[in-house]
Design a protein around this motif. Sequence first.
Motif, PDB file in Angstrom:
ATOM      1  N   THR A  69     -10.425   4.301 -16.021  1.00  0.00           N
ATOM      2  CA  THR A  69     -10.096   3.718 -14.848  1.00  0.00           C
ATOM      3  C   THR A  69      -8.212   3.205 -15.666  1.00  0.00           C
ATOM      4  O   THR A  69      -8.678   2.351 -16.947  1.00  0.00           O
ATOM      5  CB  THR A  69     -10.383   2.661 -14.084  1.00  0.00           C
ATOM      6  OG1 THR A  69     -12.062   3.324 -13.818  1.00  0.00           O
ATOM      7  CG2 THR A  69     -10.189   2.240 -13.061  1.00  0.00           C
ATOM      8  N   PHE A  91      -6.068   3.778 -10.701  1.00  0.00           N
ATOM      9  CA  PHE A  91      -6.029   5.503 -11.290  1.00  0.00           C
ATOM     10  C   PHE A  91      -7.456   5.756 -12.194  1.00  0.00           C
ATOM     11  O   PHE A  91      -7.716   5.028 -12.898  1.00  0.00           O
ATOM     12  CB  PHE A  91      -5.243   5.808 -11.940  1.00  0.00           C
ATOM     13  CG  PHE A  91      -3.477   5.750 -11.134  1.00  0.00           C
ATOM     14  CD1 PHE A  91      -2.975   6.293 -10.709  1.00  0.00           C
ATOM     15  CD2 PHE A  91      -3.406   4.168 -11.622  1.00  0.00           C
ATOM     16  CE1 PHE A  91      -2.060   6.462  -9.668  1.00  0.00           C
ATOM     17  CE2 PHE A  91      -2.192   4.442 -10.981  1.00  0.00           C
ATOM     18  CZ  PHE A  91      -1.057   5.218 -10.438  1.00  0.00           C
ATOM     19  N   ASP A  92      -8.215   6.841 -11.966  1.00  0.00           N
ATOM     20  CA  ASP A  92      -9.307   7.572 -12.486  1.00  0.00           C
ATOM     21  C   ASP A  92      -8.185   8.807 -13.453  1.00  0.00           C
ATOM     22  O   ASP A  92      -7.597   8.775 -13.196  1.00  0.00           O
ATOM     23  CB  ASP A  92     -10.886   8.528 -12.162  1.00  0.00           C
ATOM     24  CG  ASP A  92     -11.356   7.632 -11.147  1.00  0.00           C
ATOM     25  OD1 ASP A  92     -11.366   6.411 -11.961  1.00  0.00           O
ATOM     26  OD2 ASP A  92     -11.509   7.973  -9.888  1.00  0.00           O
ATOM     27  N   ARG A 114      -5.511  10.409 -11.040  1.00  0.00           N
ATOM     28  CA  ARG A 114      -5.653  10.828 -10.281  1.00  0.00           C
ATOM     29  C   ARG A 114      -6.036   8.888  -8.977  1.00  0.00           C
ATOM     30  O   ARG A 114      -6.678   8.458  -9.530  1.00  0.00           O
ATOM     31  CB  ARG A 114      -7.265  10.890  -9.604  1.00  0.00           C
ATOM     32  CG  ARG A 114      -7.506  11.686  -8.183  1.00  0.00           C
ATOM     33  CD  ARG A 114      -8.895  12.182  -8.253  1.00  0.00           C
ATOM     34  NE  ARG A 114      -9.741  11.097  -8.597  1.00  0.00           N
ATOM     35  CZ  ARG A 114     -11.278  11.331  -8.981  1.00  0.00           C
ATOM     36  NH1 ARG A 114     -11.521  12.606  -8.104  1.00  0.00           N
ATOM     37  NH2 ARG A 114     -12.357  10.726  -9.104  1.00  0.00           N
ATOM     38  N   ARG A 116      -6.517   6.455  -6.731  1.00  0.00           N
ATOM     39  CA  ARG A 116      -7.827   6.012  -5.881  1.00  0.00           C
ATOM     40  C   ARG A 116      -6.957   4.654  -4.928  1.00  0.00           C
ATOM     41  O   ARG A 116      -7.744   5.204  -3.263  1.00  0.00           O
ATOM     42  CB  ARG A 116      -8.755   4.811  -6.905  1.00  0.00           C
ATOM     43  CG  ARG A 116      -9.414   5.713  -7.764  1.00  0.00           C
ATOM     44  CD  ARG A 116     -10.775   5.265  -9.011  1.00  0.00           C
ATOM     45  NE  ARG A 116     -11.481   4.741  -7.767  1.00  0.00           N
ATOM     46  CZ  ARG A 116     -11.603   3.833  -8.949  1.00  0.00           C
ATOM     47  NH1 ARG A 116     -11.763   3.158 -10.527  1.00  0.00           N
ATOM     48  NH2 ARG A 116     -13.257   2.783  -8.160  1.00  0.00           N
ATOM     49  N   THR A 117      -6.706   3.640  -5.371  1.00  0.00           N
ATOM     50  CA  THR A 117      -6.459   2.645  -4.209  1.00  0.00           C
ATOM     51  C   THR A 117      -5.342   2.073  -4.458  1.00  0.00           C
ATOM     52  O   THR A 117      -4.792   2.154  -5.458  1.00  0.00           O
ATOM     53  CB  THR A 117      -6.946   1.138  -4.670  1.00  0.00           C
ATOM     54  OG1 THR A 117      -7.765   0.948  -5.892  1.00  0.00           O
ATOM     55  CG2 THR A 117      -8.559   1.567  -4.392  1.00  0.00           C
ATOM     56  N   PRO A 122      -8.153   2.573  -0.336  1.00  0.00           N
ATOM     57  CA  PRO A 122      -7.790   4.037  -0.263  1.00  0.00           C
ATOM     58  C   PRO A 122      -6.807   4.728  -0.032  1.00  0.00           C
ATOM     59  O   PRO A 122      -5.879   4.356   0.762  1.00  0.00           O
ATOM     60  CB  PRO A 122      -9.579   4.117  -0.237  1.00  0.00           C
ATOM     61  CG  PRO A 122      -9.705   2.728   0.109  1.00  0.00           C
ATOM     62  CD  PRO A 122      -9.047   1.880   0.468  1.00  0.00           C
ATOM     63  N   LYS A 124      -4.669   8.124  -1.497  1.00  0.00           N
ATOM     64  CA  LYS A 124      -4.202  10.141  -1.841  1.00  0.00           C
ATOM     65  C   LYS A 124      -3.994   9.790  -2.293  1.00  0.00           C
ATOM     66  O   LYS A 124      -2.884  10.763  -3.890  1.00  0.00           O
ATOM     67  CB  LYS A 124      -5.378  10.838  -1.054  1.00  0.00           C
ATOM     68  CG  LYS A 124      -6.653  10.399  -0.663  1.00  0.00           C
ATOM     69  CD  LYS A 124      -7.085  11.837   0.213  1.00  0.00           C
ATOM     70  CE  LYS A 124      -8.598  11.641   0.662  1.00  0.00           C
ATOM     71  NZ  LYS A 124      -8.551  12.785   0.942  1.00  0.00           N
TER      72      LYS A 124
END
Length: 309
Positions: A69, A91-92, A114, A116-117, A122, A124
Amino acid sequence: MNRGDVTRAVLLGLTLLAGAGAGARAQETGAQAPPPAAAAYDERLTLILDRVGESVARYHSELFRIAFTETLRREELREDMTAKRSKEFVFDTIVEREALSADEEDYYPKVVRRLRTVDGRPKKSVSREDAAAGVAVSSLAMLLPQHRERYVFSLDGEETFEGRRVHRLRAVWREQSPPRVVWKRRLVGMSFGVFAPAVYLVRVDAENYDVLSFESRLAEPFEFESPRTFGFGRLGPSRRLRYAARDYYARFRRERFKDPEQTLLVPVRAEWVNVIEGAGKPRQRDTLAFSNYRRYHSDVKVIEEQDPE
């Protein structure tokens, strides 16, 4: 990128007297042998760089097998370098091996994120302005054997860092060139890339040769012109800007993994500080924190091709 003065010249001056006898014998045979202390210094530096290169190669190979993360905090700063505005992205992340050519050793670690927040909510997707592109922890590729010849390294000393005895390495680009800025027009506004001499400082664990910290800074500030910009259908005036600071710092540590049990070197935190006097947003700091390390497994589906009837 940057250059710095090599401390080897000082060492050579201090050892000139001790090497006088060897130098006289070398003249008799037509050879020019370096002073003994200088030769020992070169041999020690080469040994350290070889061991560090092996450690960095292991670091890269394991980095492609883990997920983690990332928490990115992007701050606009006041003159006293305190935060004026800030935004936080989570991010992931995984790192892929991106080939640059057919040569197996010609690659770079490509960060794949990716979202996340954003500020705890949240989300996208993220706007191009807020994207984390260009903000990624150093790959340490400059320490690999195939890239090392591009730099001039020197041994800057030894010290204790976070309870470990470390070698402090200094590096600059071997081929120096004046600073330059490359501008690129975007749909909204302009962006630019900077190519300027820099000084690098690397702290290396004296026992296992792990890189514990990596930092860089501009060799010296420089001035440049902004392009004429578009505004409401008209061209605006160019501006004289001064790149006063471009500082980068990253810290690394060993992290324990399971299945199988293993301890790997991973990044912990990285920070970028940019100061461009005369710009609309003259001071910015990006801080990247790493957490939640785990193994990364990709799914592979094999489809067997049947013989035609």
